[in-house]
Design a protein around this motif. Structure first.
Motif, mmCIF file in Angstrom:
data_model
loop_
_atom_site.group_PDB
_atom_site.id
_atom_site.type_symbol
_atom_site.label_atom_id
_atom_site.label_comp_id
_atom_site.label_asym_id
_atom_site.label_seq_id
_atom_site.Cartn_x
_atom_site.Cartn_y
_atom_site.Cartn_z
ATOM 1 N N PHE A 55 -4.133 28.073 -22.862
ATOM 2 C CA PHE A 55 -3.253 29.015 -22.137
ATOM 3 C C PHE A 55 -1.886 28.386 -21.899
ATOM 4 N N ASN A 58 0.101 28.045 -24.870
ATOM 5 C CA ASN A 58 0.370 29.340 -25.502
ATOM 6 C C ASN A 58 -0.009 29.327 -26.994
ATOM 7 N N LEU A 105 -9.840 33.779 -21.801
ATOM 8 C CA LEU A 105 -8.439 33.557 -22.143
ATOM 9 C C LEU A 105 -7.639 34.861 -22.039
ATOM 10 N N CYS A 106 -8.221 35.920 -22.548
ATOM 11 C CA CYS A 106 -7.567 37.232 -22.537
ATOM 12 C C CYS A 106 -7.328 37.678 -21.086
ATOM 13 N N GLU A 107 -8.307 37.467 -20.240
ATOM 14 C CA GLU A 107 -8.179 37.856 -18.826
ATOM 15 C C GLU A 107 -7.081 37.037 -18.134
ATOM 16 N N TYR A 109 -4.353 35.699 -19.640
ATOM 17 C CA TYR A 109 -3.065 36.220 -20.105
ATOM 18 C C TYR A 109 -2.777 37.584 -19.467
ATOM 19 N N ARG A 110 -3.824 38.417 -19.358
ATOM 20 C CA ARG A 110 -3.647 39.761 -18.781
ATOM 21 C C ARG A 110 -3.123 39.667 -17.352
ATOM 22 N N SER A 112 -1.681 37.088 -15.867
ATOM 23 C CA SER A 112 -0.370 36.455 -15.827
ATOM 24 C C SER A 112 0.713 37.462 -16.195
ATOM 25 N N ASN A 113 0.393 38.275 -17.199
ATOM 26 C CA ASN A 113 1.308 39.305 -17.680
ATOM 27 C C ASN A 113 1.577 40.341 -16.590
ATOM 28 N N ALA A 114 0.499 40.785 -15.925
ATOM 29 C CA ALA A 114 0.626 41.812 -14.883
ATOM 30 C C ALA A 114 1.426 41.282 -13.695
ATOM 31 N N LYS A 116 3.872 39.386 -13.799
ATOM 32 C CA LYS A 116 5.304 39.313 -14.151
ATOM 33 C C LYS A 116 5.933 40.704 -14.268
ATOM 34 N N SER A 117 5.086 41.750 -14.205
ATOM 35 C CA SER A 117 5.606 43.127 -14.417
ATOM 36 C C SER A 117 6.428 43.592 -13.216
ATOM 37 N N ASN B 58 -3.882 48.085 -18.887
ATOM 38 C CA ASN B 58 -4.177 46.785 -18.267
ATOM 39 C C ASN B 58 -5.630 46.725 -17.756
ATOM 40 N N VAL B 61 -10.692 42.656 -18.574
ATOM 41 C CA VAL B 61 -11.461 42.324 -19.783
ATOM 42 C C VAL B 61 -12.984 42.473 -19.575
ATOM 43 N N CYS B 106 -6.041 39.813 -26.859
ATOM 44 C CA CYS B 106 -5.597 38.545 -26.280
ATOM 45 C C CYS B 106 -4.236 38.154 -26.870
ATOM 46 N N TYR B 109 -1.507 40.363 -25.248
ATOM 47 C CA TYR B 109 -1.158 39.898 -23.895
ATOM 48 C C TYR B 109 -0.388 38.578 -23.968
ATOM 49 N N ARG B 110 -0.822 37.686 -24.868
ATOM 50 C CA ARG B 110 -0.171 36.369 -24.991
ATOM 51 C C ARG B 110 1.306 36.540 -25.362
ATOM 52 N N ASN B 113 3.277 38.146 -22.565
ATOM 53 C CA ASN B 113 3.443 37.156 -21.512
ATOM 54 C C ASN B 113 4.564 36.166 -21.854
ATOM 55 N N LYS B 116 8.093 37.345 -21.515
ATOM 56 C CA LYS B 116 8.588 37.489 -20.138
ATOM 57 C C LYS B 116 8.917 36.144 -19.498
#
Lengths: 117, 117
Positions: A55, A58, A105-107, A109-110, A112-114, A116-117, B58, B61, B106, B109-110, B113, B116
């Motif tokens: 993670f 990246n 891993l997907c969770e 990133y998800r 972390s992404n959310a 930053k929204s 969103n 997962v 994944c 999202y990566r 992420n 951003k």
């Protein structure tokens, strides 16, 4: 000092750094697979360390799939050498480990992404 | 109009919206599994639509894993009813589809992420 503390993004590493980093996470992932169906008490810690490294650096997801394929292929060759090819169908069960890694891993990133929204 | 156009985050949906959304993505994922090992020319489009819906809403997962398990369980029961339990080991191959979905999601999202950061 953890070998993961220098946290460049994978894509920013020079070829030597990439090689070293991949060697380390491949070794860690191999240990995860070996212990995956055991009751090893350090398994969760190994998984967390691996996921965190991937993670933070990246790492492109296809690279994770590639590492998984390479290790399962090594295991398969080893089983053949040892004349235990009848166990090779068990290698398919390692797909569960890959699903587990990708889901975690997907969770990560998800979320972390959310955030930053 | 696409049923995915109203793009609230899953966690912001009211119970009815969640129910409808889950019903739709479950139906779409079922179609993906059914066609996964065929040469159906619409498969890629179905996968893209599913991944896009899950990404935009969103969806946590673990919910994707849950949907996968529920559908494979339905297939398993259907095979038993039809007296075709000898095919049930084939259901394990659907793990490849789940790996494929998780890897795509994944990576999406990566990249989002990283853009951003």
């Amino acid at each position: 000092m953890s070998q993961y503390e220098i946290m460049l993004f994978f894509e920013q590493m020079n070829p030597n750094q990439k090689k070293e980093f991949l060697k380390q996470i491949k070794s860690d992932y191999r240990q995860i697979l070996i212990k995956y169906f055991s009751n090893d008490i350090t398994l969760k810690e190994k998984i967390d360390k691996f996921i965190n490294a991937v993670f933070c650096a990246n790492v492109p997801v296809p690279k994770i799939i590639e590492i998984h394929m390479e290790i399962v292929d090594e295991f398969s060759k080893q089983l053949k050498l040892e004349g235990r090819s009848d166990y090779s169908s068990l290698l398919l069960d390692y797909r569960l480990a890959l699903i587990d890694m990708l889901a975690h891993l997907c969770e990560l990133y998800r979320r972390s992404n959310a955030s930053k929204s």
